[in-house]
Design an enzyme around this catalytic site. Structure first.
Site, PDB file in Angstrom:
ATOM      1  N   SER A   1       0.841  -1.198   0.000  1.00 39.23           N
ATOM      2  CA  SER A   1       0.000   0.000   0.000  1.00 39.23           C
ATOM      3  C   SER A   1       0.876   1.247   0.000  1.00 39.23           C
ATOM      4  O   SER A   1       2.031   1.218   0.414  1.00 39.23           O
ATOM      5  CB  SER A   1      -0.935   0.008   1.215  1.00 39.23           C
ATOM      6  OG  SER A   1      -0.187   0.017   2.407  1.00 39.23           O
ATOM      7  N   ASP A   2       0.301   2.324  -0.482  1.00 44.07           N
ATOM      8  CA  ASP A   2       0.985   3.605  -0.448  1.00 44.07           C
ATOM      9  C   ASP A   2      -0.049   4.710  -0.610  1.00 44.07           C
ATOM     10  O   ASP A   2      -1.169   4.456  -1.070  1.00 44.07           O
ATOM     11  CB  ASP A   2       2.045   3.723  -1.539  1.00 44.07           C
ATOM     12  CG  ASP A   2       3.094   4.768  -1.173  1.00 44.07           C
ATOM     13  OD1 ASP A   2       4.060   4.399  -0.483  1.00 44.07           O
ATOM     14  OD2 ASP A   2       2.937   5.944  -1.535  1.00 44.07           O
TER      15      ASP A   2
END
Length: 196
Positions: free
Chosen positions: A71-72
């Site tokens: 995730s980011d």
């Protein structure tokens, strides 16, 4: 639950770990090794998705039979990407630019099935309208919330960052913290995991 594959969270973020723990699924944490610099001419959603996928894929060799979550998050305002300021001075500058503005936060999540080289991808957009804070209020916020320098846009919404925000528009209230849980659950179900 399908226990044939380990679930790995490819993130050193304590906030994402807390989010995933709330689902009460067994998982382990691994720190990804991936360059997080944006590329020229890349949009904010493209950056967020590329980084999320890169983080997951960077752990594939270490966990060849796992489901890896990457995730980011990237913030976008004034026609530019806003990452993590990392210093108080940069956080102050960033928050001054954001006051009274609507900021788009793009939170990407991927689930990589390493064994089958199958990947699920999603980018969630959250619109956040910031309050028109004074310089003194910004300085006070950063003194009380030192971890904000590690958050996109210096806005730690799950903490005192709520004082900075006037309005949030999102299809997933978890996404602003960094992990779009609703879509992640869809991905886990698609991979045969029993979540309840």
């Amino acid at each position: 639950m399908n226990t044939s594959r380990k679930l790995i969270l490819g993130s050193s973020s304590l906030y994402r770990q807390q989010q995933l723990r709330r689902l009460q699924l067994p998982f382990q944490v691994a720190k990804p090794c991936f360059d997080e610099a944006p590329l020229p001419h890349e949009t904010a959603p493209q950056t967020a998705l590329r980084l999320a996928e890169g983080k997951a894929r960077s752990l594939a060799c270490a966990f060849p039979d796992a489901l890896i979550i990457g995730s980011d998050q990237v913030a976008w305002c004034h026609e530019q990407q806003l990452g993590k300021p990392l210093t108080v001075a940069k956080a102050q500058q960033m928050l001054r630019c954001l006051r009274g503005q609507t900021v788009s936060f793009y939170s990407a999540v991927v689930l990589l099935n390493v064994a089958e080289n199958r990947i699920h991808k999603h980018v969630d957009e959250t619109q956040v309208t910031m309050r028109a804070l004074t310089d003194a209020q910004i300085a006070h916020y950063l003194a009380l919330e030192p971890d904000a320098v590690h958050c996109a846009g210096a806005a730690k919404s799950e903490g005192l960052g709520a004082l900075l925000i006037e309005r949030i528009d999102s299809s997933d209230p978890h996404a602003l913290i960094g992990l779009p849980i609703f879509r992640l659950v869809d991905f886990l179900l698609a991979e045969g995991m029993e979540i309840l």
